[in-house]
Design an enzyme around this catalytic site. Structure first.
Site, short mmCIF file in Angstrom:
data_model
loop_
_atom_site.label_atom_id
_atom_site.label_comp_id
_atom_site.label_asym_id
_atom_site.label_seq_id
_atom_site.Cartn_x
_atom_site.Cartn_y
_atom_site.Cartn_z
N CYS A 154 -5.69 64.21 36.39
CA CYS A 154 -5.91 64.03 34.84
C CYS A 154 -7.14 62.92 34.89
O CYS A 154 -7.17 61.95 35.61
CB CYS A 154 -4.51 63.18 34.46
N GLU A 188 -6.72 69.89 38.49
CA GLU A 188 -5.37 70.58 38.03
C GLU A 188 -5.51 71.26 36.84
O GLU A 188 -6.47 70.69 35.92
CB GLU A 188 -4.36 69.39 37.87
N1 ACO Z 1 -26.89 60.31 27.10
C1 ACO Z 1 -26.53 61.39 26.20
N2 ACO Z 1 -25.53 62.21 26.48
C2 ACO Z 1 -25.22 62.00 27.84
C3 ACO Z 1 -25.32 60.82 28.56
C4 ACO Z 1 -26.14 59.73 28.25
N3 ACO Z 1 -26.72 58.66 28.69
N4 ACO Z 1 -24.50 60.88 29.90
C5 ACO Z 1 -23.90 61.98 29.68
N5 ACO Z 1 -24.11 62.73 28.65
C6 ACO Z 1 -23.70 63.95 28.01
C7 ACO Z 1 -23.55 64.97 29.20
O1 ACO Z 1 -24.64 65.50 29.37
C8 ACO Z 1 -22.47 65.59 28.51
O2 ACO Z 1 -23.02 66.35 27.35
P1 ACO Z 1 -22.06 67.80 27.19
O3 ACO Z 1 -20.79 67.53 26.69
O4 ACO Z 1 -23.33 68.15 25.92
O5 ACO Z 1 -22.46 68.88 28.42
C9 ACO Z 1 -21.51 64.73 28.23
O6 ACO Z 1 -22.11 63.74 27.69
C10 ACO Z 1 -20.33 64.36 28.94
O7 ACO Z 1 -20.77 63.89 30.08
P2 ACO Z 1 -20.17 62.48 30.55
O8 ACO Z 1 -20.75 61.38 29.56
O9 ACO Z 1 -20.40 62.15 31.88
O10 ACO Z 1 -18.50 62.70 30.31
P3 ACO Z 1 -17.59 61.55 29.42
O11 ACO Z 1 -17.61 60.22 29.88
O12 ACO Z 1 -17.87 61.80 27.80
O13 ACO Z 1 -16.14 62.12 29.91
C11 ACO Z 1 -14.29 63.61 29.64
C12 ACO Z 1 -15.84 63.67 29.91
C13 ACO Z 1 -13.50 62.76 30.80
C14 ACO Z 1 -13.77 65.01 29.79
C15 ACO Z 1 -13.98 62.93 28.31
O14 ACO Z 1 -14.37 63.66 27.23
C16 ACO Z 1 -12.75 62.62 27.96
O15 ACO Z 1 -11.90 61.82 28.21
N6 ACO Z 1 -12.04 63.54 27.23
C17 ACO Z 1 -10.41 63.42 26.63
C18 ACO Z 1 -9.73 63.54 27.53
C19 ACO Z 1 -9.82 65.02 28.41
O16 ACO Z 1 -10.00 65.97 27.67
N7 ACO Z 1 -9.72 64.88 29.67
C20 ACO Z 1 -9.82 66.15 30.53
C21 ACO Z 1 -8.41 66.88 30.52
S1 ACO Z 1 -8.53 68.17 31.71
C22 ACO Z 1 -8.10 67.41 33.14
O17 ACO Z 1 -7.51 66.21 33.24
C23 ACO Z 1 -8.03 68.14 34.55
#
Ligand code: ACO
Ligand code: ZN
Length: 289
Positions: A154, A188
């Site tokens: 997760c 997962e």
């Molecule tokens: N400036 C602008 N955009 C950025 C930057 C930045 N500095 N850094 C990253 N990004 C963008 C990425 O390109 C990506 O863009 P996209 O969504 O358009 O492709 C997006 O931000 C996400 O990348 P990250 O920043 O690395 O990811 P984030 O820290 O937002 O975490 C996560 C992703 C963990 C899925 C988050 O959205 C979350 O916690 N969601 C809720 C819980 C969830 O759904 N978890 C997954 C369940 S499935 C499982 O657990 C197996």
């Protein structure tokens, strides 16, 4: 109504305060009865204990001796604009912490079956460091002994800290651990929409990096890319198709390795995320008896 609908429909905790920050919750979480139907729950960002009243929280803060999650610091990077660390917390040794974290996390995870027996899991907690302590911003959990190649159970980055590259940092970290274990891994299932999007983008960029590390006339196979990246073959095939990295010609699939094209696809996949410095990881795989 099936369980899923029921649980996504009614959130009973409107918001949470974690350390100095307030966050709106997204979904239902099965808090103990007397913590349901409240406007705000106050969480200690170090031990993850939670309270209904701010005054209880303030009393706790004076007594709480933790200034980081209750585990070993297995990673630190002081080179970026913000110092970050990873802590490993054993769900068996710190079951209360793990439970509290799971209650908190469920507020932002929809479909995910959270397990309420914490013993089989390790928790990898990402923190931002300052003079006061190590402040949790997200985490992933990992089965100590997955029979299904799962290298991550997760993943969550708290809403306030999303889209800063931390999600991809955690994904990178999970594959670095797979590389240290020398075991191919996969997250997962099921993945959430945000989870699938982040993984697809990370897989795409990682595969392109790998292709670019070899000569242009190098002959690749999916098996070999998997061995080089620790990404499961099925996930590689999915990514190549989704991202237009293969073409089909006379019954054969051909990997596209043109450098300009790869650069374009890499860029379109978004921000690459905060990098993991491999040499800064101090970790040995969990030994199952
Ligand atoms: N400036 C602008 N955009 C950025 C930057 C930045 N500095 N850094 C990253 N990004 C963008 C990425 O390109 C990506 O863009 P996209 O969504 O358009 O492709 C997006 O931000 C996400 O990348 P990250 O920043 O690395 O990811 P984030 O820290 O937002 O975490 C996560 C992703 C963990 C899925 C988050 O959205 C979350 O916690 N969601 C809720 C819980 C969830 O759904 N978890 C997954 C369940 S499935 C499982 O657990 C197996
Ligand atoms: Zn505390």
């Amino acid at each position: 109504l099936n369980n899923h609908l029921e649980h996504t429909k009614f959130k009973t905790v409107e918001s949470v305060r974690l350390g100095k920050n307030d966050m709106e919750s997204w979904y239902y979480s099965p808090f103990p009865l007397n913590y349901q139907n409240v406007e705000k729950l106050y969480f200690c960002e170090y031990c993850m204990n939670f309270y209904i009243l701010e005054s209880e929280m303030q009393r706790h803060q004076k007594a709480c001796i933790l200034r980081s999650p209750p585990g070993d610091e297995i990673y630190r990077d002081d080179t970026g604009p913000i110092s970050i660390s990873m802590y490993e917390v054993d769900g068996k040794k710190n079951s209360v912490y793990a439970e509290n974290l799971s209650y908190f996390s469920k507020l932002f995870l929809d479909h995910k079956n959270l397990y309420w027996n914490m013993d089989p899991f390790l928790f990898y907690i990402l923190c931002e460091n300052d003079d006061e302590g190590s402040h949790i911003v997200g985490y992933f959990s990992k089965d100590k002994d997955s029979k299904d190649n799962y290298n991550l159970s997760c993943i969550l980055i708290f809403p306030l800290h999303q889209r800063k590259g931390y999600g991809k940092f955690l994904i990178s970290f999970s594959y670095e651990l797979s590389s240290i274990e020398d075991k191919v891994g996969t997250p997962e299932r099921p993945l959430s929409d945000l989870g699938r999007k982040s993984y697809l983008s990370w897989w795409c960029q990682r595969i392109i990096q790998y292709i670019e590390s070899k000569p242009e006339d190098y002959s690749f196979s999916v098996e070999e890319i998997s061995r080089g990246t620790y990404i499961l073959e099925k996930d590689i095939l999915y990514t190549l198709e989704q991202k237009g990295l293969v073409k089909y010609q006379g019954g054969n699939s051909i990997l596209l390795t043109d450098r300009n094209y790869l650069k374009k696809v890499f860029k379109e996949a978004g921000h690459p995320g905060i990098p993991v410095i491999r040499d800064n990881i101090h970790w040995i795989p969990y030994k199952v008896n």
